[in-house]
Design an enzyme around this catalytic site. Sequence first.
Site, short mmCIF file in Angstrom:
data_model
loop_
_atom_site.label_atom_id
_atom_site.label_comp_id
_atom_site.label_asym_id
_atom_site.label_seq_id
_atom_site.Cartn_x
_atom_site.Cartn_y
_atom_site.Cartn_z
N TYR A 149 0.38 -1.06 0.16
CA TYR A 149 0.14 -0.30 -0.03
C TYR A 149 0.68 1.08 0.49
CZ TYR A 149 -4.81 -2.31 1.11
OH TYR A 149 -5.28 -2.89 0.58
N LYS A 199 2.90 -15.17 4.28
CA LYS A 199 2.91 -16.06 2.57
C LYS A 199 5.00 -15.93 2.30
CE LYS A 199 2.21 -17.87 -1.39
NZ LYS A 199 1.05 -19.18 -1.83
N ASP A 231 -2.98 -18.83 2.03
CA ASP A 231 -3.77 -19.29 1.29
C ASP A 231 -4.62 -20.40 1.69
OD1 ASP A 231 -1.21 -20.46 1.48
OD2 ASP A 231 -1.15 -20.77 -1.25
N ASP A 255 -6.37 -7.27 4.68
CA ASP A 255 -7.70 -6.08 3.82
C ASP A 255 -8.24 -7.22 3.35
OD1 ASP A 255 -8.94 -4.45 2.18
OD2 ASP A 255 -8.46 -5.04 0.73
N ASP A 259 -12.34 -8.76 5.36
CA ASP A 259 -13.71 -8.74 4.53
C ASP A 259 -13.93 -10.47 4.43
OD1 ASP A 259 -13.48 -6.06 3.46
OD2 ASP A 259 -14.03 -6.52 2.08
C1 IPM Z 1 -10.29 -0.77 4.05
C2 IPM Z 1 -10.61 -0.40 2.77
C3 IPM Z 1 -9.16 -0.02 2.63
C4 IPM Z 1 -8.25 -0.64 2.37
C5 IPM Z 1 -9.12 0.94 0.95
C6 IPM Z 1 -10.77 1.50 0.87
C7 IPM Z 1 -7.89 1.91 0.58
O1 IPM Z 1 -11.14 -1.75 1.87
O2 IPM Z 1 -9.92 -0.08 4.92
O3 IPM Z 1 -10.18 -2.40 4.17
O4 IPM Z 1 -7.71 -1.39 1.19
O5 IPM Z 1 -7.26 -0.77 3.38
MN MN Z 2 -10.94 -3.62 2.30
#
Ligand code: IPM
Ligand code: MN
Length: 373
Positions: A149, A199, A231, A255, A259
């Site tokens: 990032y 990884k 993975d 990230d 999710d």
């Molecule tokens: C998160 C989001 C951000 C990230 C994006 C919007 C830059 O997906 O906070 O998880 O990837 O960190």
């Molecule tokens: Mn995210």
Amino acid sequence: MSKKNSYKIALLDGDGIGPELMNEAVKVLDLVEARNNIKLELIHTPFGAQAYFDCGHPFPEQTKQICDDADAIIKGPIGLSHEASQKIPVDMQPERAALLPLRRRYDTYANFRPVSLPPGLAHFSPLKKSVIGDGIDMIMIRELVGGVYFGNKETGVNDQGLRYVVETLEYDEEQIRRILKVAFNVAQGRKKVLHNIHKSNVLKSSVLWNEVLSEVAKDYPDVEVRHLLVDAAATLLCLNPSQFDVMVMENMFGDILSDQGGGILGSLGLMPSACLGDQKAYYEPSHGSAPDIAGKNIANPYSMIGSVAMMLEYSLGMAAESKNVWQAMQSVFAQGYSTPDLSKPGSNVTMIKTNEFGDRVTDALAKAPSTVD
Ligand code: IPM
Ligand code: MN
Ligand code: NAD
């Protein structure tokens, strides 16, 4: 952290469902203020794509000042749909020009993303009862200001006339050490098991990460470290999530896996987060601005109110009131209500709107025992 009677809190409403969620956060903050004899000065300030359209920059100077002066920051999700994003130059898009600069400005390197479904909410998970048992309770700790990032980026045309891109995954040992220490400390306060997600079979960054981990681990002999390739971790989150308690990982892995955490709970709307630095912290849902449901008053505000609860605990030293907020939210679910993300047809759950969820949370919180000393 010194306990005060008065706090400045910057509110960054954000885009999409951000303002709808912020309304519910404010209801809770107003009640917390009244119940605890404290002053919470709430300062709304623009941030995100809307700020770009209104002020010419997604992280305006005025917002930087307000955040600099604030005791804590609460942030709604930012960003637009893929199509709408094209209306903003790439380097002014709010993810690159507001969110990452916010994280860097306050060096909020430790991102806590709890993936939690108390027993009373276990039915919301898409996983079978035989897989999740009585619920899910883990915390993902994501390094938030390093890795690909924030590494060097270069684009151009190479000798063969082909467009190319280089993005660098960068960490130094100190950046790795500090997040690992945070993770070990959290693990020490919980079940004393730390899953290290990496990884190292491909990435040199993971090799260094693991070297530093073995050095840090010496100071935590009571914490068992379990190494897992990222993975494989993705699979095991679905097949056997209860083995996880504290997981630590670099930025990009965190990230994606966080999710997935929202997925095994049943909705990203159940994913709050805390972004902690040594001097400053900010709090935001883990999810995005959900353009598909924005403006409909149907988003789940649990992630946002949960982020407020995390702020109460980590920035304001109000652990007992934080617990009351969590319990108030869970009592709404326990009474059979939810926003539509979790109240699927035929699920015996009564569908309520975003604002009604917030109202029910504040009704429940108002009845919770006072935490004033
Ligand atoms: C998160 C989001 C951000 C990230 C994006 C919007 C830059 O997906 O906070 O998880 O990837 O960190
Ligand atoms: Mn995210
Ligand atoms: P998203 O997280 O916004 O949405 C994914 C899915 O989850 C959608 O179906 C959405 O409706 C649902 N969802 C998310 N939050 C919900 C909630 N509280 N209640 C009910 N349902 C919810 O991901 P996306 O669509 O990939 O991204 C949209 C925008 O958000 C993009 O511009 C992205 O860059 C941005 N984003 C911002 C942040 C942030 O501000 N930290 C985080 C992630 C994505």
